[in-house]
Design a protein around this motif. Structure first.
Motif, short mmCIF file in Angstrom:
data_model
loop_
_atom_site.label_atom_id
_atom_site.label_comp_id
_atom_site.label_asym_id
_atom_site.label_seq_id
_atom_site.Cartn_x
_atom_site.Cartn_y
_atom_site.Cartn_z
N GLY A 177 0.80 -1.22 0.00
CA GLY A 177 0.00 0.00 0.00
C GLY A 177 0.83 1.27 0.00
O GLY A 177 0.32 2.34 0.35
N MET A 178 2.10 1.16 -0.39
CA MET A 178 2.98 2.32 -0.41
C MET A 178 3.02 2.93 -1.82
O MET A 178 2.62 2.29 -2.79
N ASN A 179 3.52 4.14 -1.91
CA ASN A 179 3.75 4.73 -3.22
C ASN A 179 4.83 3.93 -3.94
O ASN A 179 5.85 3.57 -3.34
N TYR A 180 4.61 3.68 -5.23
CA TYR A 180 5.58 2.88 -5.98
C TYR A 180 5.73 3.43 -7.40
O TYR A 180 4.86 4.14 -7.91
N LYS A 181 6.83 3.08 -8.03
CA LYS A 181 7.11 3.56 -9.38
C LYS A 181 6.34 2.74 -10.41
O LYS A 181 6.09 1.55 -10.22
N ASP A 182 5.97 3.40 -11.50
CA ASP A 182 5.38 2.71 -12.64
C ASP A 182 6.39 1.71 -13.17
O ASP A 182 7.52 2.06 -13.50
N PHE A 183 6.01 0.44 -13.25
CA PHE A 183 6.94 -0.61 -13.67
C PHE A 183 7.52 -0.35 -15.06
O PHE A 183 8.64 -0.77 -15.36
N ASN A 184 6.77 0.34 -15.90
CA ASN A 184 7.23 0.61 -17.27
C ASN A 184 8.19 1.79 -17.34
O ASN A 184 8.75 2.05 -18.41
N LYS A 185 8.37 2.48 -16.21
CA LYS A 185 9.24 3.66 -16.23
C LYS A 185 10.48 3.47 -15.34
O LYS A 185 11.19 4.44 -15.05
N ILE A 186 10.75 2.25 -14.94
CA ILE A 186 11.90 1.98 -14.07
C ILE A 186 13.18 2.02 -14.88
O ILE A 186 13.30 1.38 -15.92
N MET A 187 14.14 2.77 -14.39
CA MET A 187 15.45 2.91 -15.04
C MET A 187 16.47 2.05 -14.29
O MET A 187 16.28 1.72 -13.12
N PRO A 188 17.59 1.69 -14.95
CA PRO A 188 18.64 0.91 -14.28
C PRO A 188 19.13 1.61 -13.02
O PRO A 188 19.33 2.83 -13.01
N THR A 189 19.31 0.87 -11.95
CA THR A 189 19.77 1.43 -10.68
C THR A 189 21.26 1.72 -10.76
O THR A 189 22.06 0.84 -11.07
N MET A 190 21.65 2.95 -10.46
CA MET A 190 23.06 3.34 -10.50
C MET A 190 23.70 3.27 -9.12
O MET A 190 24.91 3.22 -9.00
N GLY A 191 22.93 3.26 -8.08
CA GLY A 191 23.46 3.19 -6.72
C GLY A 191 22.65 2.21 -5.90
O GLY A 191 22.91 1.02 -5.89
N GLN A 192 21.62 2.74 -5.26
CA GLN A 192 20.77 1.89 -4.44
C GLN A 192 19.38 2.49 -4.30
O GLN A 192 19.20 3.70 -4.40
N ASN A 193 18.41 1.63 -4.11
CA ASN A 193 17.05 2.03 -3.74
C ASN A 193 16.75 1.34 -2.42
O ASN A 193 17.10 0.17 -2.23
N VAL A 194 16.09 2.05 -1.50
CA VAL A 194 15.82 1.50 -0.17
C VAL A 194 14.36 1.72 0.19
O VAL A 194 13.80 2.79 -0.11
#
Length: 228
Positions: A42-59
């Motif tokens: 139930g959290m805010n999340y990114k559009d799966f079609n707009k996800i870019m390669p991770t350059m560092g980290q996502n937490v």
């Protein structure tokens, strides 16, 4: 007296927090997996079609209740927070070759590892898929297992065969044979499991989180959580 009561209140309301790393080579679906966890919680999340390669980290902090994802709606997220009995602090780390050397820096404080691979071979020649599969297992062995083994860090490892929603996917039995061969060469008998999922559709996500939570609790005597 007030301060004593306040201290006891905060202590009671502290919840165990476990750090979990999401690892894997680039384009395996690590970030989509994390965003799916956020969506289901139930959290805010990114559009799966707009996800870019991770350059560092996502937490993200993923709330767990009764060993499962809370599956609460966004409107009652804050209201349900006090009912959460555990938090997974999930780290999605870049899988690019030049950034994999940074993975080991997180091993000291993590409680479990999720290793994700792309198990589909839609529109890919068999030779190229075999090469990708070999690379995936090799990275798992050298950049994860051998480092954990050498530093006596025996933590749960969940290997996920992602993109199971595709038409052509690797047989899970063949996948298990490849990874179990790498696991068998280690000194430690790692608590591990290999499960099929689709990070995009959410298929298999609840099963893998349920397994992970049980193993975190089981391993908590060796690697206790922090309380917040």
């Amino acid at each position: 007296m007030f301060h004593l009561v306040q201290s006891i209140y905060h202590k009671i309301n502290e919840k165990p927090e476990y750090s979990v790393l999401i690892l894997g080579i680039e384009n395996s679906g690590k970030t989509t997996f994390l965003e799916q966890l956020k969506k289901k919680s139930g959290m805010n999340y990114k559009d799966f079609n707009k996800i870019m390669p991770t350059m560092g980290q996502n937490v993200a902090n993923i709330p767990i209740q009764n060993g499962r994802l809370t599956q609460q709606t966004e409107s009652d997220f804050n209201r349900q927070a006090n009912k959460t009995d555990m938090v997974l602090r999930v780290w999605d780390l870049s899988g690019q070759t030049r950034l994999r050397r940074l993975w080991a820096k997180y091993f000291d404080k993590c409680h479990a590892i999720i290793y994700i691979m792309d198990s589909s071979f839609d529109d890919i020649e068999k030779e190229n898929f075999d090469r990708r599969m070999e690379s995936c297992v090799d990275v798992f062995k050298k950049d994860v297992l051998e480092i954990l083994n050498a530093h006596d860090k025996n933590i749960p490892i969940l290997i996920l065969a992602n993109k199971q929603d595709k038409a052509d996917v690797l047989d899970i039995v063949d996948l298990k044979m490849a990874f179990n061969k790498a696991l068998a060469k280690m000194d430690h008998d790692f608590d591990s499991r290999i499960l099929p999922i689709s990070a995009t559709t959410g298929e298999g996500i609840d099963t893998c989180i349920n397994w992970l939570v049980m193993r975190l609790i089981k391993n908590s005597e060796y690697r206790p959580p922090i309380y917040k």
